[in-house]
Design an enzyme around this catalytic site. Sequence first.
Site, PDB file in Angstrom:
ATOM      1  N   ARG A 123       0.889  -1.176   0.000  1.00  0.00           N
ATOM      2  CA  ARG A 123       0.000   0.000   0.000  1.00  0.00           C
ATOM      3  C   ARG A 123       0.916   1.212   0.000  1.00  0.00           C
ATOM      4  NH1 ARG A 123      -5.387   0.439   2.042  1.00  0.00           N
ATOM      5  NH2 ARG A 123      -5.939   2.500   2.870  1.00  0.00           N
ATOM      6  N   HIS A 173      -7.046   1.149  -6.886  1.00  0.00           N
ATOM      7  CA  HIS A 173      -7.348   0.323  -5.710  1.00  0.00           C
ATOM      8  C   HIS A 173      -8.065  -0.943  -6.198  1.00  0.00           C
ATOM      9  CE1 HIS A 173      -7.775  -0.732  -1.653  1.00  0.00           C
ATOM     10  NE2 HIS A 173      -8.500   0.253  -1.179  1.00  0.00           N
ATOM     11  N   CYS A 201     -16.161   2.786   0.179  1.00  0.00           N
ATOM     12  CA  CYS A 201     -15.040   1.881   0.448  1.00  0.00           C
ATOM     13  C   CYS A 201     -14.568   1.959   1.894  1.00  0.00           C
ATOM     14  CB  CYS A 201     -13.888   2.159  -0.505  1.00  0.00           C
ATOM     15  SG  CYS A 201     -13.278   3.854  -0.407  1.00  0.00           S
ATOM     16  N   ARG A 256     -13.909  -7.656   1.108  1.00  0.00           N
ATOM     17  CA  ARG A 256     -12.464  -7.452   0.956  1.00  0.00           C
ATOM     18  C   ARG A 256     -11.702  -8.716   1.339  1.00  0.00           C
ATOM     19  NH1 ARG A 256     -10.033  -2.640   0.814  1.00  0.00           N
ATOM     20  NH2 ARG A 256      -8.348  -3.998   0.117  1.00  0.00           N
ATOM     21  N   GLN A 279     -10.178  -3.377  -3.908  1.00  0.00           N
ATOM     22  CA  GLN A 279     -11.444  -2.781  -3.494  1.00  0.00           C
ATOM     23  C   GLN A 279     -12.502  -2.960  -4.576  1.00  0.00           C
ATOM     24  OE1 GLN A 279     -12.426  -1.116  -0.484  1.00  0.00           O
ATOM     25  NE2 GLN A 279     -14.395  -1.433  -1.497  1.00  0.00           N
ATOM     26  N   ASP A 319     -16.717   8.380  -1.883  1.00  0.00           N
ATOM     27  CA  ASP A 319     -15.491   8.167  -1.118  1.00  0.00           C
ATOM     28  C   ASP A 319     -15.141   9.504  -0.466  1.00  0.00           C
ATOM     29  OD1 ASP A 319     -13.189   7.050  -0.071  1.00  0.00           O
ATOM     30  OD2 ASP A 319     -12.082   7.022  -1.965  1.00  0.00           O
TER      31      ASP A 319
END
Length: 307
Positions: free
Chosen positions: A106, A133, A266, A294, A136, A226
């Site tokens: 990440r 991402h 998310c 996830r 996700q 988001d």
Amino acid sequence: MFRGRDVLTLMEFRPDEVVALLEMAKGFKARYHAGEVYTPIHLGKTAVLIFEKPSTRTRVSTSAAAYQLGMNVIVANPQELQLGRGETVPDTARTLSRYAHVIAARVFKHETLEELAQYADVPVLNLLSDKFHPLQSLADALTLWEKKGRLNGLKVAFVGDVGNNVAASLAVIGSKLGWEVRLVGPRQLWRNDLSRLAEDAGLTGARVYQTDSLEELKGVDAVYTDVWVSMGFEKEAEERERLLRPYQVNASVMELAGPQALFMHCLPAHRGMEVTDDVIDGPRSVVWDQAENRLHTAKAVLAAVTP
């Protein structure tokens, strides 16, 4: 089919391969809820997870997924590695390849992942970068499949910061699965990279477009938002909040979308900013299903690509 492959954007995968990953995730989830949590496909192998940014869902879900596959999990930040003292990304990649069977990271800059992948001899997974991402988006697709009963032909609106990494990955997976993805936000944040999706859209019948009109929410299967200020953009917080305030997802926005529209995020959410409490806690919110998924999609990816 997947062994040894990197997962940096999902653009590296054909539409049928994305569907195969989702089918695998769905199978893992069914067995998980039937009590079959531990499925040691990769018993004794090692996954190294590197986190330049804080993480809750990504860190825990990926760690748990690797453990459930029988893997040893090593989690570190750059300050715990020699990366924090100036060792280069190529040298780190070469070294970790001698110990681990998969590297996941990440990062602040997507180029770091590309460099890791270039020099590593094992698969590299994107656990979030400034541009994409992908894990996700797999969880998002699995959630919509479960709730809507189909994978193709969906209409999803992303509202707010349409230039961010989550919006990018939603557009990518939508192009793979034949969705209509409406990116709804201020023109100042519009993307200039949608042409790269044309090939997949041509194959699947997908449509991805940008608009600044909330009227485009009418009739969608899901409204997705988001945070307005992603990690790394804190200096722009005041300007972003000013631009995005008209795109807050509240009861009026969900009413405009229609009763069929689910709410997606998310997480983590900044309640009272991009979404109101009544929406995220309301009956049409599927954010906790996204969060759970996830785990199952990370498990599918790790199972598929780990040599």
